[in-house]
Design a protein around this motif. Structure first.
Motif, mmCIF file in Angstrom:
data_model
loop_
_atom_site.group_PDB
_atom_site.id
_atom_site.type_symbol
_atom_site.label_atom_id
_atom_site.label_comp_id
_atom_site.label_asym_id
_atom_site.label_seq_id
_atom_site.Cartn_x
_atom_site.Cartn_y
_atom_site.Cartn_z
ATOM 1 N N UNK A 153 0.977 -7.290 12.029
ATOM 2 C CA UNK A 153 0.665 -6.268 13.025
ATOM 3 C C UNK A 153 -0.804 -5.878 13.005
ATOM 4 N N UNK A 154 -1.346 -5.580 14.196
ATOM 5 C CA UNK A 154 -2.629 -4.893 14.236
ATOM 6 C C UNK A 154 -2.363 -3.393 14.113
ATOM 7 N N UNK A 155 -3.424 -2.590 14.068
ATOM 8 C CA UNK A 155 -3.230 -1.154 13.825
ATOM 9 C C UNK A 155 -2.503 -0.460 14.973
ATOM 10 N N UNK A 156 -2.705 -0.948 16.201
ATOM 11 C CA UNK A 156 -1.952 -0.378 17.315
ATOM 12 C C UNK A 156 -0.460 -0.597 17.145
ATOM 13 N N UNK A 157 -0.106 -1.813 16.730
ATOM 14 C CA UNK A 157 1.310 -2.125 16.500
ATOM 15 C C UNK A 157 1.862 -1.369 15.301
ATOM 16 N N UNK A 158 1.021 -1.164 14.290
ATOM 17 C CA UNK A 158 1.463 -0.414 13.111
ATOM 18 C C UNK A 158 1.912 0.988 13.512
ATOM 19 N N UNK A 159 1.079 1.684 14.262
ATOM 20 C CA UNK A 159 1.402 3.077 14.576
ATOM 21 C C UNK A 159 2.449 3.218 15.680
ATOM 22 N N UNK A 160 2.842 2.084 16.294
ATOM 23 C CA UNK A 160 3.968 2.086 17.231
ATOM 24 C C UNK A 160 5.244 1.577 16.573
ATOM 25 N N UNK A 161 5.148 1.073 15.356
ATOM 26 C CA UNK A 161 6.311 0.534 14.662
ATOM 27 C C UNK A 161 7.349 1.638 14.467
ATOM 28 N N UNK A 214 9.592 2.205 12.257
ATOM 29 C CA UNK A 214 9.690 2.730 10.890
ATOM 30 C C UNK A 214 8.527 3.657 10.584
ATOM 31 N N UNK A 215 7.332 3.270 11.018
ATOM 32 C CA UNK A 215 6.139 4.111 10.816
ATOM 33 C C UNK A 215 6.288 5.420 11.572
ATOM 34 N N UNK A 216 6.795 5.339 12.800
ATOM 35 C CA UNK A 216 7.021 6.551 13.593
ATOM 36 C C UNK A 216 8.069 7.431 12.926
ATOM 37 N N UNK A 217 9.154 6.826 12.471
ATOM 38 C CA UNK A 217 10.229 7.585 11.840
ATOM 39 C C UNK A 217 9.755 8.295 10.582
ATOM 40 N N UNK A 218 8.878 7.653 9.830
ATOM 41 C CA UNK A 218 8.383 8.241 8.584
ATOM 42 C C UNK A 218 7.249 9.247 8.819
ATOM 43 N N UNK A 267 1.378 9.564 1.749
ATOM 44 C CA UNK A 267 2.662 8.897 1.535
ATOM 45 C C UNK A 267 3.536 9.510 0.448
ATOM 46 N N UNK A 268 3.027 10.514 -0.281
ATOM 47 C CA UNK A 268 3.823 11.131 -1.349
ATOM 48 C C UNK A 268 4.884 12.028 -0.734
ATOM 49 N N UNK A 269 6.136 11.811 -1.137
ATOM 50 C CA UNK A 269 7.245 12.637 -0.637
ATOM 51 C C UNK A 269 7.881 13.369 -1.813
ATOM 52 N N UNK A 270 7.673 14.666 -1.894
ATOM 53 C CA UNK A 270 8.278 15.504 -2.927
ATOM 54 C C UNK A 270 9.372 16.348 -2.285
ATOM 55 N N UNK A 271 10.535 16.423 -2.932
ATOM 56 C CA UNK A 271 11.680 17.075 -2.299
ATOM 57 C C UNK A 271 11.566 18.595 -2.240
ATOM 58 N N UNK A 272 10.993 19.209 -3.272
ATOM 59 C CA UNK A 272 10.932 20.678 -3.297
ATOM 60 C C UNK A 272 9.558 21.224 -2.937
ATOM 61 N N UNK A 273 8.503 20.499 -3.273
ATOM 62 C CA UNK A 273 7.144 20.994 -3.020
ATOM 63 C C UNK A 273 6.371 19.944 -2.230
ATOM 64 N N UNK A 274 6.726 19.773 -0.967
ATOM 65 C CA UNK A 274 6.131 18.684 -0.187
ATOM 66 C C UNK A 274 4.654 18.900 0.108
ATOM 67 N N UNK A 275 4.007 17.800 0.479
ATOM 68 C CA UNK A 275 2.634 17.850 0.977
ATOM 69 C C UNK A 275 2.588 18.762 2.197
ATOM 70 N N UNK A 276 1.524 19.571 2.274
ATOM 71 C CA UNK A 276 1.325 20.423 3.450
ATOM 72 C C UNK A 276 -0.028 20.097 4.063
#
Length: 395
Positions: free
Chosen positions: A328-336, A338-342, A362-371
């Motif tokens: 994928x190029x970057x346009x396709x990446x950000x339309x993917x 899975x990328x959109x869902x995440x 990309x860090x996913x913490x369940x109780x203290x998430x990235x803000x």
């Protein structure tokens, strides 16, 4: 909602990418990161454009895209610490800081009394992280180090690019300043380790991180291939030195990537490809045999893959549990999907553009998430509030 590093104060004296990446990682996790910049010009990467962030009318603003990539969630204050008054301001900030990140040349801050020895005397709990090209000692310590050069000196380019007997042969750098980014990640990890140790000892410490050290460490299996055999690995294009098939293959409308990691996956690939006999062929039955016979197997696979489109291969192999994917190029990446869902693209309010699109942490913490609290700052945007919050100065 709280974040993992709420209450942590970080003074970020670094510029360009490795240090700012470490600071952004800590800021995303909740730390209050104050970016100290040169008056008038700020971080070098503020001028590393085009491209620049565009406003609602499509006009370029003053903010370079490069700067935006590594300075989210920080507050900016401009301080000229080549002058006594600026040095005193930094010392006052250090008195209440938990962490300081800098990437000046070895000894560069000592001239201003802002080296580790001087500042730890003010704040013995300070974690002081120094990032340089080659480290605090050794014959290259005084040299400046940029990512591209370190990719070459540290061996990455010797294993990146087409093989000598292929068209387009020659060493190639990675398309992103990956050594800087990896150094930033090691730096944030080292800072967190030092903070954990401080809980026991009550003391800070000096962290010495070198881009060259990180580059050599991150050669991973390639380093061990050399240390185990005494033979330097060679460039292999997109092929893998230890796994076959694990590279790009042509399709009816482009190319796709096949990443087969075990013999079961290879057998399933052979079935989808209409060549189940390959899985039992003595030359191909195990990965070790496929590695030894790659020059026979790879051309055979290429003769098969050209008869289906990339989408057809990805669909059929995916259904069979064989790892593969499009290029994928970057346009396709950000339309993917899975990328959109995440949610890997985030939008934040910006004082010049109205809003700015950024790449999510990309860090996913369940109780203290990235803000996502602050867009990458304008130069000196937060001078008054930093002086108020950190120093108690009246506005």
């Amino acid at each position: 909602m709280t974040s993992a590093l709420d209450g942590l104060k970080v003074l970020d004296l670094s510029r360009v990418l490795a240090g700012p990446w470490a600071g952004q990682t800590l800021a995303d996790l909740g730390a209050d990161v104050v970016k100290v910049e040169r008056p008038g010009c700020g971080d070098d990467t503020r001028a590393w454009g085009p491209p620049y962030l565009r406003d609602a009318e499509g006009r370029d603003t003053s903010e370079a895209a490069y700067f935006l990539s590594a300075n989210r969630n920080k507050r900016s204050i401009a301080i000229d610490f080549t002058q006594p008054a600026g040095q005193e301001t930094v010392r006052r900030l250090v008195a209440s800081a938990d962490v300081l990140i800098e990437n000046f040349k070895v000894g560069g801050l000592a001239a201003y009394g802002l080296d580790y020895a001087s500042l730890s005397a003010i704040n013995p709990r300070l974690i002081y992280c120094s990032i340089t090209g080659f480290g605090q000692d050794g014959p290259y310590a005084e040299r400046a180090g940029y990512d591209f050069m370190i990719q070459a000196v540290g061996g990455l380019m010797s294993v990146t690019g087409r093989a000598d007997d292929e068209v387009g042969a020659g060493p190639v750098k990675v398309g992103v300043a990956v050594t800087d980014i990896l150094t930033g990640l090691y730096a944030s990890n080292a800072v967190l380790a030092a903070l954990a140790e401080r809980e026991r000892s009550g003391l800070g410490q000096h962290i010495d991180l070198a881009l060259l050290d990180v580059q050599v460490a991150c050669l991973a299996n390639q380093s061990l291939n050399y240390l185990s055999t005494g033979k330097p690995p060679e460039r292999m294009g997109n092929a893998h030195p230890n796994i076959v098939p694990y590279e790009d293959f042509p399709t009816a409308d482009g190319d796709f990537i096949l990443t087969i990691g075990n013999d079961g996956q290879f057998r399933r690939f052979c079935e989808v490809a209409g060549k189940p006999e390959w899985a039992d062929e003595p030359r191909f039955a195990t990965n070790a045999q496929r590695v030894g016979n790659r020059k026979v197997l790879i051309p055979l696979i290429r003769q098969i893959t050209v008869f289906r489109t990339t989408a057809q291969w990805v669909s059929a192999l995916g259904a069979a549990g064989v790892p593969c994917g499009p290029i994928n190029n970057l346009g396709q990446v950000f339309e993917d999907p899975q990328v959109v869902s995440r949610g890997l693209k985030v939008s934040m309010a910006h004082p010049l553009a109205g809003q700015v699109d950024l790449v999510a942490n990309p860090i996913r913490l369940s109780r203290t998430p990235v803000r996502y609290r602050n867009a990458p700052p304008l130069l000196d945007q937060h001078a008054e509030e930093v002086r108020r919050d950190w120093l108690g100065d009246a506005e």
